[in-house]
Write a protein that holds these residues in place. Sequence first.
Motif, PDB file in Angstrom:
ATOM      1  N   LEU A  92      36.117  19.338  22.890  1.00 42.37           N
ATOM      2  CA  LEU A  92      36.172  20.584  22.115  1.00 42.37           C
ATOM      3  C   LEU A  92      35.154  20.556  20.973  1.00 42.37           C
ATOM      4  O   LEU A  92      34.530  21.580  20.657  1.00 42.37           O
ATOM      5  CB  LEU A  92      37.585  20.791  21.548  1.00 42.37           C
ATOM      6  CG  LEU A  92      38.670  21.113  22.590  1.00 42.37           C
ATOM      7  CD1 LEU A  92      40.061  20.975  21.978  1.00 42.37           C
ATOM      8  CD2 LEU A  92      38.479  22.529  23.138  1.00 42.37           C
ATOM      9  N   ILE A  98      31.763  21.352  22.260  1.00 46.40           N
ATOM     10  CA  ILE A  98      31.600  22.801  22.498  1.00 46.40           C
ATOM     11  C   ILE A  98      31.277  23.512  21.181  1.00 46.40           C
ATOM     12  O   ILE A  98      30.372  24.349  21.107  1.00 46.40           O
ATOM     13  CB  ILE A  98      32.881  23.403  23.155  1.00 46.40           C
ATOM     14  CG1 ILE A  98      33.043  22.847  24.570  1.00 46.40           C
ATOM     15  CG2 ILE A  98      32.828  24.920  23.168  1.00 46.40           C
ATOM     16  CD1 ILE A  98      34.326  23.272  25.285  1.00 46.40           C
ATOM     17  N   ILE A  99      31.986  23.151  20.106  1.00 45.44           N
ATOM     18  CA  ILE A  99      31.694  23.785  18.802  1.00 45.44           C
ATOM     19  C   ILE A  99      30.253  23.510  18.392  1.00 45.44           C
ATOM     20  O   ILE A  99      29.514  24.420  18.000  1.00 45.44           O
ATOM     21  CB  ILE A  99      32.639  23.268  17.689  1.00 45.44           C
ATOM     22  CG1 ILE A  99      34.063  23.748  17.902  1.00 45.44           C
ATOM     23  CG2 ILE A  99      32.139  23.725  16.306  1.00 45.44           C
ATOM     24  CD1 ILE A  99      35.004  23.465  16.735  1.00 45.44           C
ATOM     25  N   GLU A 124      27.687  25.567  20.443  1.00 46.31           N
ATOM     26  CA  GLU A 124      27.563  27.020  20.258  1.00 46.31           C
ATOM     27  C   GLU A 124      27.428  27.431  18.789  1.00 46.31           C
ATOM     28  O   GLU A 124      26.923  28.496  18.484  1.00 46.31           O
ATOM     29  CB  GLU A 124      28.731  27.774  20.908  1.00 46.31           C
ATOM     30  CG  GLU A 124      30.101  27.510  20.321  1.00 46.31           C
ATOM     31  CD  GLU A 124      31.226  28.298  21.012  1.00 46.31           C
ATOM     32  OE1 GLU A 124      30.956  29.181  21.826  1.00 46.31           O
ATOM     33  OE2 GLU A 124      32.406  28.005  20.693  1.00 46.31           O
ATOM     34  N   GLN A 125      27.893  26.561  17.875  1.00 47.99           N
ATOM     35  CA  GLN A 125      27.890  26.959  16.459  1.00 47.99           C
ATOM     36  C   GLN A 125      26.866  26.189  15.638  1.00 47.99           C
ATOM     37  O   GLN A 125      26.350  26.688  14.650  1.00 47.99           O
ATOM     38  CB  GLN A 125      29.302  26.747  15.893  1.00 47.99           C
ATOM     39  CG  GLN A 125      29.592  27.496  14.605  1.00 47.99           C
ATOM     40  CD  GLN A 125      29.199  26.719  13.356  1.00 47.99           C
ATOM     41  OE1 GLN A 125      29.145  25.492  13.366  1.00 47.99           O
ATOM     42  NE2 GLN A 125      28.894  27.442  12.298  1.00 47.99           N
ATOM     43  N   ALA A 134      32.447  18.987  13.445  1.00 47.08           N
ATOM     44  CA  ALA A 134      33.112  19.742  14.517  1.00 47.08           C
ATOM     45  C   ALA A 134      34.420  19.050  14.896  1.00 47.08           C
ATOM     46  O   ALA A 134      35.448  19.700  15.117  1.00 47.08           O
ATOM     47  CB  ALA A 134      32.193  19.853  15.730  1.00 47.08           C
ATOM     48  N   ILE A 148      38.316  20.439  14.782  1.00 43.62           N
ATOM     49  CA  ILE A 148      39.335  20.406  15.846  1.00 43.62           C
ATOM     50  C   ILE A 148      40.664  19.886  15.283  1.00 43.62           C
ATOM     51  O   ILE A 148      41.729  20.469  15.519  1.00 43.62           O
ATOM     52  CB  ILE A 148      38.869  19.532  17.036  1.00 43.62           C
ATOM     53  CG1 ILE A 148      37.607  20.130  17.681  1.00 43.62           C
ATOM     54  CG2 ILE A 148      39.984  19.391  18.068  1.00 43.62           C
ATOM     55  CD1 ILE A 148      37.737  21.553  18.152  1.00 43.62           C
ATOM     56  N   ASN A 172      37.215  27.505  16.213  1.00 37.21           N
ATOM     57  CA  ASN A 172      38.516  27.004  16.656  1.00 37.21           C
ATOM     58  C   ASN A 172      39.579  27.272  15.583  1.00 37.21           C
ATOM     59  O   ASN A 172      40.590  27.942  15.831  1.00 37.21           O
ATOM     60  CB  ASN A 172      38.389  25.500  16.950  1.00 37.21           C
ATOM     61  CG  ASN A 172      39.714  24.833  17.272  1.00 37.21           C
ATOM     62  OD1 ASN A 172      40.598  24.753  16.434  1.00 37.21           O
ATOM     63  ND2 ASN A 172      39.861  24.367  18.504  1.00 37.21           N
ATOM     64  N   THR A 183      30.290  32.584  19.361  1.00 39.69           N
ATOM     65  CA  THR A 183      31.042  31.354  19.653  1.00 39.69           C
ATOM     66  C   THR A 183      32.308  31.611  20.482  1.00 39.69           C
ATOM     67  O   THR A 183      33.403  31.210  20.085  1.00 39.69           O
ATOM     68  CB  THR A 183      31.454  30.679  18.326  1.00 39.69           C
ATOM     69  OG1 THR A 183      32.210  31.654  17.553  1.00 39.69           O
ATOM     70  CG2 THR A 183      30.284  30.203  17.511  1.00 39.69           C
ATOM     71  N   SER A 199      34.684  28.210  22.350  1.00 38.41           N
ATOM     72  CA  SER A 199      35.784  27.471  21.706  1.00 38.41           C
ATOM     73  C   SER A 199      37.100  28.228  21.868  1.00 38.41           C
ATOM     74  O   SER A 199      38.158  27.629  22.107  1.00 38.41           O
ATOM     75  CB  SER A 199      35.503  27.277  20.218  1.00 38.41           C
ATOM     76  OG  SER A 199      34.359  26.478  20.052  1.00 38.41           O
TER      77      SER A 199
END
Length: 482
Positions: free
Chosen positions: A86, A89-90, A93-94, A101, A105, A156, A181, A184
Amino acid sequence: MNSNLLNTASYINGKWLNGQGPAFQVNNPALGEEICTINGANENDTVSAVDAATAALPAWRAKTAKQRSAILRRWYELIMENEDELARIITAEQGKPLAEAKGEIAYGANYIEWFAEEAKRIYGDTIPGASSSSRIVVIKQGIGVVSAITPWNFPNAMITRKAAPALAAGCTFIVKAACETPLSALALAELGERAGIPAGVFNVVVGQEAEKIGAVLTTDPRIAKFSFTGSTEVGKKLLAQCATTVKKTSMELGGNAPFIVFDDANVDEAVKGAVISKFRNAGQTCVCTNRIFVQQGIYNAFVEKLSNAVSQLKLGNGMDNGVDVGPMINKDAIKSVQSLVDDAISDGAQVNMGGGLSKLGELYFEPTVLVNVTPSMNVATEEIFGPVAPIIKFNTEEEAVALANNTDAGLACYIYTRDIGRVWRVSEALEYGMVGINEGIISNEMAPFGGVKQSGIGREGSKYGLDDYLEIKYLCMGGLDG
Ligand code: SIN
């Protein structure tokens, strides 16, 4: 990007929807490359999400608090088991550094754990009646269908902070995730399904037609409550839309956080706090320090040490080891930060560090320190939302408080002092929802997050965070004399 948590369409009523809206790309800001294409939803799809959340409400609210709690707890565990994926992924995209990140989470998951526990503690009251034959009983009930719009800076945690109390209270939930984003948010839906959240209880809409989707989420009469995190400007429009059906609202809007360093502060601690509070997420949070006020006796030492600390921050791709500051989200963000810096320079500020784009690429803004800043410069009156630290000198405590309060915003503020009397005096005088005292990071699930003035309405997290998702009902019980 390879991940079994990667989904590219809205999640509505327990299904991945073939959306009717335009497709759009998700980009990696660190590399300027496309990650994937999203199958976008439109307003009709959003109405379907409201249909689903409305249909799912009776069964979800009929579950015992303990049953809802167990599902939320499982969701929390699955998120933590998939923490690394996860976080990747952050970052993809971010743009925030991987360690940050990962922190997000855990931060986001903690809201789910917290409200899984609070779900079982939604207590009411018994009050003596107005006559000897009556009693007053107060119960609290979930408000109903909740809708939300969340931002790209915490893709998230800003969702879990709203969804967890909503689901705990027995509400169903629809979120429109930010187009920058969406991955997430969709990964959270995937894990929610695996945790056993029933179809229709947690829905994620991803689509580019923001105004039309937002109109459904703020005006559909079946929705009882709307929650937003984002800019004050957009928040005001959404609030007006919510007024048409008198929805309960939570608004977590923009800030203009002052960071006040008094002569008696521990200067090294103040520098550490300023760096973390200013440069977290490349300055792109609503609680980031916006204006640094330093008392004249400590000014030179603070400026020197802060500039030195900022010069050691490593700018780069958040996936790389040792990176402290990642890219900004897009070119508009860069443009706005550059124009605040340029305005400040033309009004007499001096650049001590940074000041513009780095050679790394078009989304990398150098960590910047500005001195000789005055309170009326745009860089001090507007929310910067970027890695720029403007420093303003002051003389007295009264002056610092007046300068800090001279804004429509009232989200977070920070003070550094070792004088306990001053801690109380200044904390009570500051018109803000949150005060960091010798602390640069104050967000966690146990504390009430939120602002006053034009920074918002309501509180998220903590024992107060459920209230926004509950209605109070008064039962007048009469005829008790027999
Ligand atoms: C935000 O920027 O909106 C949230 C920041 C935080 O939760 O600390």
